[in-house]
Motif scaffolding. Structure first.
Motif, short mmCIF file in Angstrom:
data_model
loop_
_atom_site.label_atom_id
_atom_site.label_comp_id
_atom_site.label_asym_id
_atom_site.label_seq_id
_atom_site.Cartn_x
_atom_site.Cartn_y
_atom_site.Cartn_z
N HIS A 171 33.54 10.91 -9.33
CA HIS A 171 32.16 11.14 -8.90
C HIS A 171 31.89 10.60 -7.50
O HIS A 171 31.29 11.29 -6.67
CB HIS A 171 31.20 10.51 -9.91
N LEU A 172 32.36 9.40 -7.22
CA LEU A 172 32.11 8.82 -5.91
C LEU A 172 32.83 9.60 -4.81
O LEU A 172 32.28 9.84 -3.74
CB LEU A 172 32.56 7.35 -5.89
N ARG A 173 34.05 10.01 -5.10
CA ARG A 173 34.81 10.80 -4.12
C ARG A 173 34.10 12.11 -3.81
O ARG A 173 34.04 12.54 -2.65
CB ARG A 173 36.21 11.07 -4.67
N LEU A 174 33.55 12.74 -4.83
CA LEU A 174 32.84 14.00 -4.61
C LEU A 174 31.56 13.78 -3.81
O LEU A 174 31.23 14.58 -2.93
CB LEU A 174 32.51 14.65 -5.96
N VAL A 175 30.85 12.69 -4.10
CA VAL A 175 29.60 12.40 -3.39
C VAL A 175 29.84 12.22 -1.89
O VAL A 175 29.03 12.66 -1.07
CB VAL A 175 28.92 11.15 -3.99
N PHE A 176 30.97 11.63 -1.53
CA PHE A 176 31.23 11.36 -0.11
C PHE A 176 32.09 12.42 0.57
O PHE A 176 31.89 12.70 1.75
CB PHE A 176 31.90 9.99 0.04
N LEU A 177 33.04 13.01 -0.13
CA LEU A 177 34.03 13.86 0.53
C LEU A 177 33.90 15.35 0.23
O LEU A 177 34.52 16.15 0.92
CB LEU A 177 35.45 13.40 0.17
N GLU A 178 33.13 15.72 -0.76
CA GLU A 178 33.00 17.14 -1.12
C GLU A 178 31.69 17.69 -0.57
O GLU A 178 30.61 17.36 -1.08
CB GLU A 178 33.06 17.30 -2.64
N PRO A 179 31.71 18.53 0.47
CA PRO A 179 30.47 19.02 1.08
C PRO A 179 29.53 19.69 0.08
O PRO A 179 28.31 19.51 0.16
CB PRO A 179 30.97 20.01 2.13
N GLN A 180 30.07 20.44 -0.87
CA GLN A 180 29.22 21.14 -1.83
C GLN A 180 28.39 20.15 -2.64
O GLN A 180 27.20 20.40 -2.92
CB GLN A 180 30.09 21.99 -2.76
N VAL A 181 29.00 19.03 -3.04
CA VAL A 181 28.28 18.03 -3.83
C VAL A 181 27.36 17.22 -2.93
O VAL A 181 26.21 16.92 -3.29
CB VAL A 181 29.27 17.12 -4.57
N ARG A 182 27.84 16.88 -1.77
CA ARG A 182 27.03 16.08 -0.83
C ARG A 182 25.73 16.81 -0.47
O ARG A 182 24.66 16.20 -0.40
CB ARG A 182 27.85 15.77 0.41
N GLN A 183 25.83 18.11 -0.27
CA GLN A 183 24.65 18.90 0.10
C GLN A 183 23.72 19.15 -1.08
O GLN A 183 22.56 19.52 -0.90
CB GLN A 183 25.09 20.22 0.72
N LEU A 184 24.23 18.94 -2.28
CA LEU A 184 23.44 19.18 -3.48
C LEU A 184 22.30 18.17 -3.61
O LEU A 184 21.22 18.50 -4.10
CB LEU A 184 24.35 19.11 -4.71
N TYR A 185 22.55 16.94 -3.15
CA TYR A 185 21.56 15.87 -3.30
C TYR A 185 20.54 15.90 -2.18
O TYR A 185 20.88 15.73 -1.00
CB TYR A 185 22.25 14.50 -3.29
N ARG A 186 19.28 16.07 -2.53
CA ARG A 186 18.22 15.97 -1.53
C ARG A 186 18.01 14.51 -1.11
O ARG A 186 17.59 14.22 0.00
CB ARG A 186 16.91 16.54 -2.09
N ASP A 187 18.35 13.60 -2.04
CA ASP A 187 18.23 12.16 -1.78
C ASP A 187 19.62 11.54 -1.63
O ASP A 187 19.92 10.51 -2.23
CB ASP A 187 17.46 11.49 -2.91
N TRP A 188 20.48 12.18 -0.80
CA TRP A 188 21.88 11.76 -0.73
C TRP A 188 22.03 10.29 -0.33
O TRP A 188 22.83 9.56 -0.93
CB TRP A 188 22.66 12.64 0.26
N GLU A 189 21.31 9.83 0.68
CA GLU A 189 21.45 8.45 1.14
C GLU A 189 21.18 7.47 0.00
O GLU A 189 21.93 6.52 -0.21
CB GLU A 189 20.49 8.18 2.31
N HIS A 190 20.10 7.71 -0.72
CA HIS A 190 19.75 6.85 -1.85
C HIS A 190 20.84 6.89 -2.92
O HIS A 190 21.27 5.85 -3.43
CB HIS A 190 18.40 7.31 -2.43
N THR A 191 21.28 8.09 -3.25
CA THR A 191 22.30 8.25 -4.29
C THR A 191 23.61 7.60 -3.88
O THR A 191 24.25 6.89 -4.69
CB THR A 191 22.53 9.75 -4.57
N ALA A 192 24.05 7.81 -2.65
CA ALA A 192 25.32 7.26 -2.19
C ALA A 192 25.29 5.73 -2.24
O ALA A 192 26.26 5.10 -2.70
CB ALA A 192 25.60 7.74 -0.77
#
Length: 305
Positions: A171-192
């Protein structure tokens, strides 16, 4: 370079928290202006904790093995740590030097390395539970946040986990390295930030785990945002939250999530996503994704309206 031990990790955490506390916050005069260090000095923490400056210095330098609970509690109070941070300090600080850093060297780790790790078994009843959650995305994680299992709706929400190499299903790898997942989060900074803080907390359970070590090495080497979050030394035992998504097919989704520990496998956590009560739009979006995920040919997108 030697890998961090629980004691050096504790020392780095204490130094980071010391820098974040001002003398005014703990009732001390700001002697010396300008001050040479941000936050408190080591001697000020030692004074507040009731220990010698030499002892606290050794503690922060990672040269104390198995500090007493009383001392760790006093240091936590001096640094105004919250409950999660205090638990983290006790977990790392009370660890005896029973395992050396050679274990991580021999078992794997390092930028780009992928140590051979036997897949964690998933109990058949846990898989049945996942499959029964037809209206809620759900994923099963281990302490390194590897994705061990998922239901179809989770794959529809995030991406097709089955299409990824097993070592990339994290999950963490996808949040940081997978553009499709990273763009999915509107609150990415908070989630990361929350994800990294949770990983740090989990890492205190098994600081020498080769999979976790390799994951941190890879993300540190490949992503500047991860390095920034990891350097903050935030720790959180997070069991619930809310995410705001912008899904390419379902549109905006607001989903609450809960982390449920699996009783028969305490190192595994089931993450279940549900729309907030009364949020008809998010519920309709999930129903749309459920319909889409059950379509034999996913290239044909069902009409949401």
């Amino acid at each position: 370079m030697a890998r961090p031990t629980p004691h050096t990790t504790l020392g780095m955490f204490l130094a980071a928290r010391r820098a974040a506390v001002t003398p005014h916050e703990v009732g001390l005069p700001a002697v010396g202006s300008p001050r040479r260090v941000p936050g408190l000095r080591r001697e000020e923490v030692a004074l507040l904790a009731g220990v010698s400056v030499e002892y606290y210095t050794r503690l922060e330098q990672g040269r104390v093995s198995g500090a007493s609970p009383a001392v760790l509690a006093a240091v936590a109070r001096a640094l105004r740590l919250d409950a999660d941070e205090t638990a983290y300090v006790h977990r790392l600080g009370s660890t005896r030097s029973s395992r050396s850093t050679r274990s991580t060297r021999s078992e794997g780790g390092g930028p780009g390395s992928s140590p051979d790790v036997t897949p964690t078994p998933v109990h058949p009843r846990t898989r049945v539970l996942l499959d029964s959650l037809t209206g809620s995305p759900a994923v099963l994680l281990d302490r390194s946040m590897d994705i061990l299992a998922w239901n179809p709706l989770a794959a529809a929400l995030f991406l097709d986990f089955g299409s990824l190499p097993a070592e990339h299903r994290n999950h963490l790898r996808l949040v940081f390295l997978e553009p499709q997942v990273r763009q999915l989060y509107r609150d990415w900074e908070h989630t990361a930030g929350k994800c990294v803080a949770r990983l740090r907390m989990e890492a205190a359970h098994e600081p020498h785990a080769p999979r976790l070590t390799a994951l941190v090495d890879e993300l540190s080497a490949r992503d500047g945002d991860f390095r920034r979050y990891w350097a903050r030394h935030d720790v959180r035992s997070i069991t619930y939250g809310r995410n705001h998504f912008v899904h390419p097919l379902a549109g905006p989704l607001t989903l609450d999530w809960q982390a449920l520990q699996v009783a028969m496998a305490p190192k595994q956590t089931l993450i279940v996503y549900t729309p907030p009560p009364g949020d008809a739009d998010s519920r309709a979006g999930l129903e749309f994704l459920a319909s889409w995920s059950s379509t034999p040919a996913r290239g044909s997108v069902p009409d949401r309206h």
